[in-house]
Design an enzyme around this catalytic site. Structure first.
Site, PDB file in Angstrom:
ATOM      1  N   ASN A  15      -2.467 -14.651   7.853  1.00 33.42           N
ATOM      2  CA  ASN A  15      -1.129 -14.223   8.244  1.00 33.42           C
ATOM      3  C   ASN A  15      -1.501 -14.660   9.805  1.00 33.42           C
ATOM      4  O   ASN A  15       0.224 -13.904   9.971  1.00 33.42           O
ATOM      5  CB  ASN A  15      -1.317 -12.900   7.530  1.00 33.42           C
ATOM      6  CG  ASN A  15      -0.763 -12.655   6.101  1.00 33.42           C
ATOM      7  OD1 ASN A  15       0.149 -13.538   5.919  1.00 33.42           O
ATOM      8  ND2 ASN A  15      -2.302 -12.631   5.604  1.00 33.42           N
ATOM      9  N   ARG A  92      -9.559  -1.108   7.868  1.00 37.09           N
ATOM     10  CA  ARG A  92      -9.642  -0.115   8.669  1.00 37.09           C
ATOM     11  C   ARG A  92      -8.903   1.059   7.434  1.00 37.09           C
ATOM     12  O   ARG A  92      -7.643   0.248   7.734  1.00 37.09           O
ATOM     13  CB  ARG A  92     -10.530  -0.084   9.577  1.00 37.09           C
ATOM     14  CG  ARG A  92     -10.649  -0.776  10.957  1.00 37.09           C
ATOM     15  CD  ARG A  92     -12.458   0.238  10.835  1.00 37.09           C
ATOM     16  NE  ARG A  92     -12.053   0.994  10.906  1.00 37.09           N
ATOM     17  CZ  ARG A  92     -13.212   2.293  11.123  1.00 37.09           C
ATOM     18  NH1 ARG A  92     -14.130   2.115  10.353  1.00 37.09           N
ATOM     19  NH2 ARG A  92     -13.068   3.373  11.509  1.00 37.09           N
ATOM     20  N   HIS A 110       0.355  -6.825   1.793  1.00 46.81           N
ATOM     21  CA  HIS A 110      -1.231  -6.293   0.273  1.00 46.81           C
ATOM     22  C   HIS A 110      -0.513  -7.099  -0.149  1.00 46.81           C
ATOM     23  O   HIS A 110       0.859  -7.208  -0.618  1.00 46.81           O
ATOM     24  CB  HIS A 110      -0.517  -4.913   0.224  1.00 46.81           C
ATOM     25  CG  HIS A 110      -1.834  -4.792  -1.041  1.00 46.81           C
ATOM     26  ND1 HIS A 110      -3.114  -4.075  -0.313  1.00 46.81           N
ATOM     27  CD2 HIS A 110      -1.317  -4.494  -1.766  1.00 46.81           C
ATOM     28  CE1 HIS A 110      -3.218  -4.089  -1.383  1.00 46.81           C
ATOM     29  NE2 HIS A 110      -2.719  -4.455  -2.720  1.00 46.81           N
ATOM     30  N   LEU A 145      -2.346   5.267   1.801  1.00 48.98           N
ATOM     31  CA  LEU A 145      -3.084   3.527   1.368  1.00 48.98           C
ATOM     32  C   LEU A 145      -1.962   2.476   0.740  1.00 48.98           C
ATOM     33  O   LEU A 145      -1.352   3.381  -0.740  1.00 48.98           O
ATOM     34  CB  LEU A 145      -4.056   3.580   0.700  1.00 48.98           C
ATOM     35  CG  LEU A 145      -5.206   2.065   0.433  1.00 48.98           C
ATOM     36  CD1 LEU A 145      -5.417   1.973   1.711  1.00 48.98           C
ATOM     37  CD2 LEU A 145      -6.126   2.464  -0.588  1.00 48.98           C
ATOM     38  N   ASP A 146      -1.992   2.146   1.611  1.00 50.29           N
ATOM     39  CA  ASP A 146      -0.982   1.145   0.778  1.00 50.29           C
ATOM     40  C   ASP A 146       0.695   1.648  -0.399  1.00 50.29           C
ATOM     41  O   ASP A 146       1.274   1.165  -1.168  1.00 50.29           O
ATOM     42  CB  ASP A 146      -1.675   0.021  -0.005  1.00 50.29           C
ATOM     43  CG  ASP A 146      -2.693  -0.572   0.040  1.00 50.29           C
ATOM     44  OD1 ASP A 146      -2.346  -0.937   1.698  1.00 50.29           O
ATOM     45  OD2 ASP A 146      -3.418  -0.971  -0.505  1.00 50.29           O
ATOM     46  N   GLU A 175       2.485 -14.979   1.961  1.00 52.25           N
ATOM     47  CA  GLU A 175       2.170 -13.988   1.783  1.00 52.25           C
ATOM     48  C   GLU A 175       2.472 -14.421   3.695  1.00 52.25           C
ATOM     49  O   GLU A 175       3.280 -13.667   4.621  1.00 52.25           O
ATOM     50  CB  GLU A 175       0.825 -13.554   2.234  1.00 52.25           C
ATOM     51  CG  GLU A 175      -0.006 -12.343   1.448  1.00 52.25           C
ATOM     52  CD  GLU A 175      -0.863 -12.082   0.823  1.00 52.25           C
ATOM     53  OE1 GLU A 175      -1.264 -11.643   2.741  1.00 52.25           O
ATOM     54  OE2 GLU A 175      -1.803 -12.816   0.109  1.00 52.25           O
TER      55      GLU A 175
HETATM   56  C1  GRF Z   1      -4.458 -10.766   3.167  1.00 51.18           C
HETATM   57  O1  GRF Z   1      -4.237 -11.442   1.741  1.00 51.18           O
HETATM   58  C2  GRF Z   1      -3.927  -9.912   3.169  1.00 51.18           C
HETATM   59  O2  GRF Z   1      -2.434  -9.697   2.029  1.00 51.18           O
HETATM   60  C3  GRF Z   1      -4.256  -8.618   2.588  1.00 51.18           C
HETATM   61  O3  GRF Z   1      -6.305  -9.436   3.796  1.00 51.18           O
HETATM   62  C4  GRF Z   1      -5.394 -10.308   3.435  1.00 51.18           C
HETATM   63  C5  GRF Z   1      -5.675 -11.216   4.751  1.00 51.18           C
HETATM   64  O4  GRF Z   1      -5.779 -12.340   4.418  1.00 51.18           O
HETATM   65  N1  GRF Z   1      -4.466  -7.213   2.984  1.00 51.18           N
HETATM   66  P1  GRF Z   1      -5.634 -13.301   6.950  1.00 51.18           P
HETATM   67  O5  GRF Z   1      -6.760 -12.518   7.061  1.00 51.18           O
HETATM   68  O6  GRF Z   1      -4.401 -12.934   6.929  1.00 51.18           O
HETATM   69  O7  GRF Z   1      -6.345 -14.789   6.475  1.00 51.18           O
END
Ligand code: GRF
Length: 205
Positions: A15, A92, A110, A145-146, A175
Site C-alpha cells: 500500500n 500496532r 483495512h 480498533l478499526d 486496496e
Molecule cells: C493490507 O491488507 C492492509 O489492508 C492491512 O494490512 C495489509 C498491509 O499490506 N491493514 P501491505 O504491507 O500494504 O502490503
C-alpha cells in the site's frame, strides 16, 4: 491541509508502494515525508529507500509502554511536519497519546467491509464466514480498533473457488486503488465529520 504524509508500516509495504506510485504518476498531489516501521526487516523500508524517501526504524520493544512509544512516534512525525499519517499495515494499536496528536488526520486501510470483520486476518474471516461480498475500507482512526469514520469503501466479490489467498489478492488490488483515492479526498479538504459520518467536500474539478 498540509500535504506531507507520514506512512507507518510493519511489513510488505504494497500500500505504501501504491501511494508512492500515485504521487509519481501525478495522480496524488502529496509527498511522503517519512516512512516509519516498528520492524527492522519490513520489506516496505526497502521500497521507501528505493523511492528516495527517508526511513526510520523505531522498535516498540525499546520503550516501556505503548504511550512512551507513541510519544516518540509523534515526535518523529512532527519533526518532519507531517500533516496526515497513513497507516499501511502497521501492526500496532495506537494509544490516545497518538490519536490526540493528529486529530482526524490519521488514515488506516483495512481489508474488509467494516464494521464486518475488524481485527486480524480479515480476509480469512470473511472467507470462512461465507460472505458473497468482501472488500476494503479506508477510515479515519479513532481510539477504537478499526472503527473510525469511513472515508471510502469498495466491495470485492467472493468467488466459488476462492481460497483465503486468492480472495486476499483480489482485495489487495482494490486496496491499492482505494488508498490513494482516499488520501486525495482528505487532502482536498472541505469535508466534515457528522457523528460517525465522513461528509466529503465538493469534488475537485
Ligand atoms: C493490507 O491488507 C492492509 O489492508 C492491512 O494490512 C495489509 C498491509 O499490506 N491493514 P501491505 O504491507 O500494504 O502490503
Amino acid at each position: 491541509m498540509n500535504r506531507s504524509l507520514g506512512v507507518l508500516i510493519s511489513g510488505r509495504g504494497s500500500n505504501l508502494q501504491a501511494i508512492v506510485d500515485a504521487i509519481a504518476a501525478g495522480t496524488l498531489d502529496a509527498r511522503v515525508a517519512v516512512v516509519i516501521s516498528n520492524r527492522a526487516d519490513a520489506p516496505g523500508l526497502e521500497r521507501a529507500r528505493r523511492a528516495g524517501i527517508e526511513t526510520e526504524y523505531l522498535s516498540h520493544r525499546a520503550y516501556p509502554s505503548r504511550e512512551e512509544y507513541d510519544r516518540v512516534l509523534v515526535e518523529h512525525l512532527r519533526a518532519r511536519d507531517v500533516g496526515l499519517v497513513c497507516l499501511a499495515g502497521f501492526m500496532r494499536l495506537l494509544s490516545p497519546v497518538f490519536i490526540q496528536a493528529f486529530p482526524n488526520a490519521i488514515l488506516n486501510i483495512h481489508p474488509s467491509l467494516l464494521p464486518a470483520f475488524p481485527g486480524l486476518d480479515a480476509q480469512h474471516q470473511a472467507w470462512a464466514h461465507g460472505v458473497k461480498l468482501a472488500g476494503a475500507t479506508v477510515h479515519l482512526v479513532d481510539c477504537d480498533l478499526d472503527a473510525g469514520p469511513i472515508v471510502l469503501q469498495c466491495a470485492v466479490p467472493v468467488l466459488e473457488d476462492d481460497t483465503p489467498d486468492s480472495l486476499s489478492a483480489r482485495i489487495l488490488a482494490e486496496e491499492h486503488r482505494l488508498y490513494p483515492e482516499a488520501i486525495r479526498r482528505l487532502l482536498a479538504g472541505g469535508w466534515r465529520i457528522e457523528g460517525r459520518r465522513f461528509r466529503p467536500g465538493p469534488r475537485p474539478a
